[in-house]
Enzyme design. Structure first.
Site, mmCIF file in Angstrom:
data_model
loop_
_atom_site.group_PDB
_atom_site.id
_atom_site.type_symbol
_atom_site.label_atom_id
_atom_site.label_comp_id
_atom_site.label_asym_id
_atom_site.label_seq_id
_atom_site.Cartn_x
_atom_site.Cartn_y
_atom_site.Cartn_z
ATOM 1 C CB CYS A 295 3.414 0.308 5.681
ATOM 2 S SG CYS A 295 4.405 -1.009 4.946
ATOM 3 C CB ILE A 296 -0.853 -2.758 3.333
ATOM 4 C CG1 ILE A 296 -1.574 -4.107 3.350
ATOM 5 C CG2 ILE A 296 -0.770 -2.192 1.935
ATOM 6 C CD1 ILE A 296 -3.025 -4.028 2.915
ATOM 7 C CD GLN A 303 2.150 -11.126 -2.918
ATOM 8 O OE1 GLN A 303 2.275 -11.318 -4.127
ATOM 9 N NE2 GLN A 303 2.917 -10.265 -2.258
ATOM 10 N NE ARG A 304 -1.556 -12.898 -8.425
ATOM 11 C CZ ARG A 304 -1.857 -11.994 -9.350
ATOM 12 N NH1 ARG A 304 -3.109 -11.608 -9.498
ATOM 13 N NH2 ARG A 304 -0.927 -11.468 -10.104
ATOM 14 N N GLY A 306 -6.699 -12.974 -1.662
ATOM 15 C CA GLY A 306 -7.625 -11.943 -1.238
ATOM 16 C C GLY A 306 -7.311 -11.315 0.097
ATOM 17 C CE1 TYR A 307 -6.396 -14.755 3.956
ATOM 18 C CE2 TYR A 307 -4.182 -15.449 3.372
ATOM 19 C CZ TYR A 307 -5.426 -15.735 3.877
ATOM 20 O OH TYR A 307 -5.723 -17.003 4.315
ATOM 21 C CE LYS A 309 -8.871 -6.248 -4.956
ATOM 22 N NZ LYS A 309 -9.699 -6.667 -6.115
ATOM 23 C CD GLU A 329 2.279 7.594 5.100
ATOM 24 O OE1 GLU A 329 3.398 8.139 5.026
ATOM 25 O OE2 GLU A 329 1.994 6.735 5.955
ATOM 26 C CB SER A 333 3.237 1.577 -4.700
ATOM 27 O OG SER A 333 2.318 0.634 -4.164
#
Length: 484
Positions: A295-296, A303-304, A306-307, A309, A329, A333
């Site tokens: 899970c990430i 957000q936006r 680059g965290y 990737k 896993e 999504s």
């Protein structure tokens, strides 16, 4: 008893009630007292006893009333003295406990002592809640109605959370306790992830919270970016709070409280105040399918940048450190598939450009990227780079457009310049305890050697044989050696 007057005549005095009761009863002809006189005397004695008891009860009640008033006055004096002393002690304790970081007004604890107005407001609120519960139950036993915006059987939704300096709208329902879910705004400490209902409690907690980083080991630091490894078994409450936050922004997440079989990797931003939470990912300690990520989640306020990737690249760095190719896993999504496809494409393109013209195998790409063979083949097929040679020749060939590949990498590096530096990783793989052999240490050593050889054979051997490749089965084996 007689009294002699002036004329010498004897006059009988009027007997009192006590004398009447003690006077001997009249007797009949045989010398025995009559039954009527006996009953009359008993009735008179009963009436006199009741009157005496009433008088004693009235006197006792008067005394009790006076004693109660005196006790209440004394209790009020004692309570006022205790309140004054307790307030002074709390003030002194607050100043000492907070290391003199609070002013006199901030350290004032008198507001915690309930006053008469507070008691009245509490009684009114309790009555109002009792009425609401009675109305919701219904007289005829009907099912209570569900509030608007909440589906039946799901529960209330926290609409916003405040974590650090950000107020964030929630996306999905998270299973917080009912007493917290009914509040539209939750306050969450960005260091220990404790959730609170009121702003005042949150501010006091921020003054007292001694935790300035996640309760784990810092395994990576690059500038102001740090990653901590937290064991779900050792820090259960922290990881449960982390999962509750993750559920607010992940629809498919089902893990909330069973966190012991997982490791959590927390991404933080560092400044002078501490390590601020930005996102995390979790993975199983022992995954039978070889998953390196379960899970990430990245906070919407981070957000936006680059965290996402960055954490994906970090998970593959750990896989390369372990010497075992990994994969996220499944199923992924929609947003997860886009993020992973972008990372897979970028990693494979970098290796192909470094390789140049020549021959390269799928195992070489897997060993250098930490990706599984299935993910590499699916990425190459999606980009149309894996082609069957003409004229019926066996195997496959890899067709690379150098200009398009270079342009894609240039744009990707401009858009997301954050990369993981492997030299700054301070980490050793997590090892599960093995059962001790009963036949002796030599048997345990031999078992360890056999397991190690088997694992090396799976990693370094033909792992591609278990994957499904396009085309006939005899051509699938040729994917291990491609011409660029």
């Amino acid at each position: 008893m007689t009294k002699t007057g002036g004329g010498g005549e004897a006059k009988a005095s009027t007997p009192n009630k006590r004398a009447v009761l003690t006077s001997p009863p009249r007797s009949n002809k045989r010398g025995r007292p009559r039954k009527v006189d006996i009953l009359a005397r008993e009735a008179a004695n009963k009436n006199a006893a009741k009157a005496h008891e009433k008088e004693e009860t009235a006197a006792e009640s008067m005394e009790n009333t006076e004693n109660t008033e005196n006790d209440q006055k004394q209790e009020g004096k004692r309570r006022r003295k205790y309140t004054k002393r307790a307030g002074k002690k709390l003030d002194i304790a607050a100043r000492v406990f907070f290391n003199n970081r609070l002013s006199a007004n901030e350290a004032d604890t008198q507001r915690f002592i309930p006053q008469e107005e507070d008691c009245e407001r509490f009684d009114e609120a309790r009555k109002a809640v009792g009425q609401d519960i009675g109305d919701s139950q219904g007289i005829d036993g009907s099912t209570p109605s569900t509030p608007s915006g909440v589906s039946a059987g799901v529960g209330y939704q926290v609409k916003k959370i405040r974590i650090g300096l950000f107020e964030i709208d929630s996306w999905y329902i998270s299973p917080y306790p009912d007493e917290y879910s009914r509040h539209p705004l939750l306050y969450i400490c960005e260091f220990c992830l404790k959730y609170m209902k009121s702003e005042y409690t949150y501010q006091r907690h921020c003054m007292k919270c001694t935790l300035k980083h996640p309760p784990g080991d810092e395994i990576y630091r690059d500038g102001n970016i740090s990653v901590f490894e937290v064991d779900g078994r050792k820090n259960k409450v922290y990881c449960q709070n982390l999962c509750l936050i993750g559920k607010m922004f992940l629809d498919t997440k089902t893990l909330y409280y069973d966190v012991e079989p997982f490791l959590f990797y927390i991404l933080c931003e560092y400044d002078t105040k501490g390590y601020h939470f930005a996102g995390y990912y979790s993975k199983e300690k022992r995954s039978a399918q070889g998953y390196n990520l379960s899970c990430i989640m990245i906070l919407p306020s981070k957000q936006r940048e680059g965290y996402g990737k960055l954490l994906i690249e970090f998970s593959y760095l750990l896989s390369k450190k372990e010497g075992v190719p990994g994969s996220p896993e499944k199923p992924l999504s929609d947003f997860g598939l886009l993020s992973y496809r972008s990372y897979w494409r970028r990693s494979i393109y970098e290796i192909l450009l470094d390789q140049g013209v020549g021959r390269i195998s799928i195992e070489d790409i897997s060993a250098r990227t930490g990706m599984t063979v299935d993910d590499i083949i699916s990425t190459l097929q999606t980009d149309g780079m894996l082609q069957r040679p003409p004229y019926g020749l066996g195997g496959y060939r890899l067709v690379v457009d150098v200009e398009k590949t270079s342009e894609y990498l240039r744009k990707a590096n401009e858009k997301n310049p954050r990369r993981i530096d492997p030299s700054k990783l301070m980490w050793t793989p997590f090892l599960m305890k093995r059962p001790v052999a009963l036949d002796g240490d030599q048997a345990a050593d031999n078992a360890g050697v056999e397991i190690g050889n088997a694992s090396n054979g799976l990693v370094n051997g033909s792992a591609r044989d278990g994957c499904e490749a396009p085309g006939p089965e005899d051509d699938a084996a040729m994917l291990s050696d491609l011409s660029v």
